[in-house]
Design an enzyme around this catalytic site. Structure first.
Site, PDB file in Angstrom:
ATOM      1  N   ASP A   1       7.012  -1.485  -6.858  1.00  0.00           N
ATOM      2  CA  ASP A   1       6.758  -2.942  -6.192  1.00  0.00           C
ATOM      3  C   ASP A   1       7.466  -3.088  -4.951  1.00  0.00           C
ATOM      4  OD1 ASP A   1       5.991  -5.823  -7.723  1.00  0.00           O
ATOM      5  OD2 ASP A   1       7.521  -6.156  -6.206  1.00  0.00           O
TER       6      ASP A   1
ATOM      7  N   ASP B   1       5.367  -0.340  -0.734  1.00  0.00           N
ATOM      8  CA  ASP B   1       4.475  -1.165   0.129  1.00  0.00           C
ATOM      9  C   ASP B   1       2.891  -0.645  -0.039  1.00  0.00           C
ATOM     10  OD1 ASP B   1       2.971  -2.696   1.710  1.00  0.00           O
ATOM     11  OD2 ASP B   1       4.307  -2.635   3.526  1.00  0.00           O
ATOM     12  N   VAL B   2       2.392  -1.120  -0.728  1.00  0.00           N
ATOM     13  CA  VAL B   2       0.849  -0.358  -1.073  1.00  0.00           C
ATOM     14  C   VAL B   2      -0.002  -0.284   0.417  1.00  0.00           C
ATOM     15  CG1 VAL B   2       0.904  -0.713  -3.466  1.00  0.00           C
ATOM     16  CG2 VAL B   2      -0.410  -2.363  -1.888  1.00  0.00           C
TER      17      VAL B   2
ATOM     18  N   ASN C   1      -2.439  -2.851  -9.433  1.00  0.00           N
ATOM     19  CA  ASN C   1      -2.550  -4.397  -9.853  1.00  0.00           C
ATOM     20  C   ASN C   1      -1.940  -5.015  -8.539  1.00  0.00           C
ATOM     21  OD1 ASN C   1      -1.786  -6.708 -11.699  1.00  0.00           O
ATOM     22  ND2 ASN C   1       0.234  -6.297 -10.726  1.00  0.00           N
TER      23      ASN C   1
ATOM     24  N   TYR D   1     -10.303 -13.398   0.542  1.00  0.00           N
ATOM     25  CA  TYR D   1      -9.789 -13.022  -0.754  1.00  0.00           C
ATOM     26  C   TYR D   1     -10.902 -12.482  -1.603  1.00  0.00           C
ATOM     27  CZ  TYR D   1      -7.438 -13.084  -5.503  1.00  0.00           C
ATOM     28  OH  TYR D   1      -7.023 -12.523  -6.670  1.00  0.00           O
TER      29      TYR D   1
ATOM     30  N   LYS E   1     -11.843  -8.461  -3.213  1.00  0.00           N
ATOM     31  CA  LYS E   1     -11.932  -8.395  -4.636  1.00  0.00           C
ATOM     32  C   LYS E   1     -13.322  -7.697  -5.040  1.00  0.00           C
ATOM     33  CE  LYS E   1      -7.666  -9.341  -5.940  1.00  0.00           C
ATOM     34  NZ  LYS E   1      -6.701  -8.311  -6.470  1.00  0.00           N
TER      35      LYS E   1
ATOM     36  N   THR F   1       0.965 -16.911 -13.719  1.00  0.00           N
ATOM     37  CA  THR F   1       1.509 -15.884 -12.876  1.00  0.00           C
ATOM     38  C   THR F   1       2.473 -16.591 -11.704  1.00  0.00           C
ATOM     39  OG1 THR F   1       0.026 -15.341 -11.351  1.00  0.00           O
ATOM     40  CG2 THR F   1      -0.125 -14.194 -13.401  1.00  0.00           C
TER      41      THR F   1
END
Length: 266
Positions: free
Chosen positions: A36, A66-67, A93, A163, A167, A197
């Site tokens: 994370d 940091d992806v 995720n 967004y 996806k 969430t």
């Protein structure tokens, strides 16, 4: 659906669906790397897993990642190999939303676009780039990638254009990788609907104006109303991920699994 003797890396693993996924995989025997951007939260989640799970559960370790930064992603996979000697499962995720990018496409900025694509699309691509060779190194021919997309990839919604595009691209990436790396590695994607969430809470609280909130507040409120089973819990998605990661899903690859409470059935 045991996952003994396997190591799973979960990005965005410190909260929400990611944390629930880490707990669920560990409960089923997998060693879990909680990755994370928030290193303190990742460490806290890993510590909770270590202290709360039973004797037949897997271990947990934390790593800051940091992806959107490929060097950080490469270090994340190397950390998993150092901690647990192998990588068997990757759960992509980590995701973000930004109010600046979720309004009309005529108002999108380059900065918002880069923010969304950097985490939601480049992040999974970087993770697959470095995790797949690690999975092959095990020699088991049983690697698994589970991507977390969104019901927004399947059903068009207003004011979520960029967004939704990230996806949708993740769903397409899943199919491509599933064909390219079969039979060694299975690749599937879950598409959650409305899930309780922190990201959802921030999206519905349209007062702070921060990067964590979206401009599609009314859209989300309507989606909640139109979901036959109601809002899902993070654990609902985590159990679907655990199934796809297990041998019970050995004949499933390239699949898109909605975990949406029946939203797309309408």
């Amino acid at each position: 659906m045991r996952l003994d003797n396997r190591t799973a890396v979960v990005t965005g693993g410190a909260s929400g669906i990611g944390a629930a996924t880490c707990r669920t995989l560990a409960e089923r025997g997998a060693d879990v790397v909680v990755a994370d951007l928030d290193s303190e939260a990742a460490a806290a989640t890993a510590a909770e897993i270590e202290s709360e799970t039973g004797a037949d559960a897997g271990r947990a370790a934390a790593v800051e990642a940091d992806v959107s930064d490929e060097d950080a992603v490469e270090a994340m996979i190397e950390h998993a190999e150092r901690e647990f000697d192998r990588v068997d499962v990757l759960v992509n995720n980590a995701a973000v939303a930004a109010r600046e990018a979720d309004g009309p496409i005529t108002e999108v900025t380059d900065e918002a676009y880069e923010f969304l694509t950097g985490v939601n699309l480049r992040g999974p691509m970087y993770a697959c780039k470095h995790a797949i060779p690690a999975m092959r190194d095990t020699g088991d021919g049983s690697g698994v990638v589970v991507n977390n997309a969104s019901v927004a990839a399947l059903v068009a919604e207003p004011e979520m254009d960029v967004y939704t595009a990230t996806k949708g691209a993740l769903v397409s990436l899943t199919r491509s990788l599933a064909v390219e790396y079969a039979p060694e590695i299975r690749v599937n994607v879950v598409c959650p609907g409305v899930v309780e969430t922190p990201m959802l809470e921030a999206a519905l609280d349209d007062t702070d104006g921060g990067e964590g909130s979206t401009g599609g507040q009314e859209t989300l409120e309507r989606m909640i109303e139109d979901t036959p089973l109601g809002t899902a819990a993070p654990e609902d998605v985590a159990r679907a991920v655990a199934f796809l990661a297990s041998d019970d899903a050995a004949a499933i690859t390239g699949a898109t699994l909605p975990v949406d409470g029946g939203y797309t059935a309408r």
